[in-house]
Design a protein around this motif. Sequence first.
Motif, mmCIF file in Angstrom:
data_model
loop_
_atom_site.group_PDB
_atom_site.id
_atom_site.type_symbol
_atom_site.label_atom_id
_atom_site.label_comp_id
_atom_site.label_asym_id
_atom_site.label_seq_id
_atom_site.Cartn_x
_atom_site.Cartn_y
_atom_site.Cartn_z
ATOM 1 N N ASN A 17 1.809 2.168 10.761
ATOM 2 C CA ASN A 17 3.046 1.854 10.107
ATOM 3 C C ASN A 17 4.041 1.524 11.313
ATOM 4 O O ASN A 17 5.064 1.789 11.236
ATOM 5 N N ASP A 81 -1.819 0.516 8.221
ATOM 6 C CA ASP A 81 -0.743 0.609 7.373
ATOM 7 C C ASP A 81 -1.114 1.604 6.178
ATOM 8 O O ASP A 81 -2.102 1.084 5.504
ATOM 9 N N LEU A 86 5.259 1.599 3.154
ATOM 10 C CA LEU A 86 5.853 0.518 2.010
ATOM 11 C C LEU A 86 7.290 0.936 1.644
ATOM 12 O O LEU A 86 7.887 0.148 0.945
ATOM 13 N N CYS A 87 7.708 2.148 2.280
ATOM 14 C CA CYS A 87 8.970 2.301 1.826
ATOM 15 C C CYS A 87 9.974 1.385 2.662
ATOM 16 O O CYS A 87 9.826 0.898 3.630
ATOM 17 N N ASP A 88 11.207 1.278 2.034
ATOM 18 C CA ASP A 88 12.188 0.428 2.459
ATOM 19 C C ASP A 88 13.513 1.399 3.133
ATOM 20 O O ASP A 88 14.443 1.969 2.392
ATOM 21 N N GLY A 89 13.166 1.829 4.489
ATOM 22 C CA GLY A 89 14.025 2.797 4.898
ATOM 23 C C GLY A 89 13.586 4.336 4.306
ATOM 24 O O GLY A 89 12.597 4.527 3.895
ATOM 25 N N ASP A 90 14.680 5.071 3.730
ATOM 26 C CA ASP A 90 14.584 6.171 2.992
ATOM 27 C C ASP A 90 14.443 6.010 1.416
ATOM 28 O O ASP A 90 14.112 6.753 0.653
ATOM 29 N N GLY A 93 9.982 1.233 -1.491
ATOM 30 C CA GLY A 93 10.118 -0.433 -1.512
ATOM 31 C C GLY A 93 10.048 -0.905 -3.015
ATOM 32 O O GLY A 93 9.730 -0.324 -4.117
ATOM 33 N N ASP A 94 10.129 -2.370 -3.121
ATOM 34 C CA ASP A 94 9.980 -2.876 -4.407
ATOM 35 C C ASP A 94 8.985 -2.701 -5.283
ATOM 36 O O ASP A 94 8.866 -2.254 -6.453
ATOM 37 N N GLN A 96 7.147 0.087 -4.921
ATOM 38 C CA GLN A 96 7.103 1.542 -5.516
ATOM 39 C C GLN A 96 8.039 1.834 -6.324
ATOM 40 O O GLN A 96 7.615 2.397 -7.520
ATOM 41 N N ARG A 161 9.308 -11.346 -6.642
ATOM 42 C CA ARG A 161 9.408 -11.823 -5.151
ATOM 43 C C ARG A 161 9.589 -13.512 -5.247
ATOM 44 O O ARG A 161 9.788 -14.171 -4.183
#
Lengths: 171, 273
Positions: A17, A81, A86-90, A93-94, A96, A161
């Motif tokens: 990651n 990966d 796949l998280c967007d920071g904490d 992600g879109d 998830q 997207r």
Amino acid sequence: MTRIAANTPCRVRLILNGKERVGQAESRMLLSDFIRHELGATGTHLGCEHGVCGACTVRVDGVASRACLMLAVQAEGRRIDTVEGLCDGDALGDLQAAFKRHHALQCGFCTAGILNSCAEFLDKTPEPSELDVRDMLSGHLCRCTGYTGIVAAVLEVAAQRRGAPPETSHV
Amino acid sequence: MKPAAFDYARPESRGEVLKLLADTGSDARVLAGGQSLMAVLNMRLAEPALVIDIGGVADLGYIEIRDDRLCIGANTRQAELLAWPELAEHAPLLARVMPWVGHFQTRNRGTVCGSITHADPSAELPLSLAVLGGEVVLERRHWRRGRRVVPAAEFFQGLLTTAREPDELLTEVRFPLARADHDYRFTEVAMRHGDFALVALAAVIGPDEIVLGAGGVADRPVVRRIPRDRDFDTELNIFAWSLGAESDAHASAAYRRQLVRELGHKLLTQATP
């Protein structure tokens, strides 16, 4: 030529990651066990351990692959990966977030693998049909959802997207 | 469900691979994409002393046309063949077959040659090689008899059994190129798309005769030549009974025979979609 004797731990270095990680692996150690037990990234789940169920699917150099059908020593120097990436920071992600919105998981055991397949699939297939999504999902077993919510989530993320506005949510 | 301990080698040249195979023989297994071998190791159906990872041998990955053959090297992945832009033109049967080979997650790593040398009786690639009348190239370390070309009909010898000797490496598989006056068709029935076929049928339909192959029923892909002027349903019934179908947890022998008749009828009589 690289040679590793049986029962002899050796150093494996890979990019997990986006971060370089190092651990010890015997030649027979599976990539899935290396990620979980050596690197502590327990988001990757193990179901059948012979490539059928898809729960352990990760991305190796960007392509979805079964982590249980690969040796840790084969991952030397590669980019791995997992669902944690796949998280967007904490925040989620879109992909998830869409899974959560559409109830695309119940027990969640198979979900990490499905998310990794979806991530590669959407990169390569920005405008999928429902049939495309179902064909991609045929490589995963989910015994909770019946797949309906998963298909809806993937189609919604694809539309988002591409710039389509999301549907107004239920009150 | 973890492999037993083994020595691991990752050679960088074909010569190094052949030397390891010559030294170790039947105690060694060759690892390419791992989509068959790793499952076998995890289930401990095999406990080799040495696993030879050929992933680092650069000159074994290629898709080439030589003479009238499509030649595919031992490191070429199934996903690469499926994505090859000229596949439908040169090998229309393979273009129809490849989406049925496993799932995209396994095609991403699994190799064409690996599926063929694993020789699962229900696998689509061995069936395709048999129906098209292709061949494999086997190499070993020997000063004179280092290389042989084996036709598919001789290569597949039974359940997970081939003519490959323990010190040989399958370096290349060769599929005959498509001929303009031939039609190429494929269909299968499985429990879910991408699983092992209950019955898979492939046909090469020529002006005078049809070459029909069945996978998933006998212990290897079986091929039958049917002249165009025969009654297809009679021929399909004879073919269905000739395969020696057996019942298992997934399907009865009678159901498999019926699939050969029904799928065969559709395959031979309906125009290609």
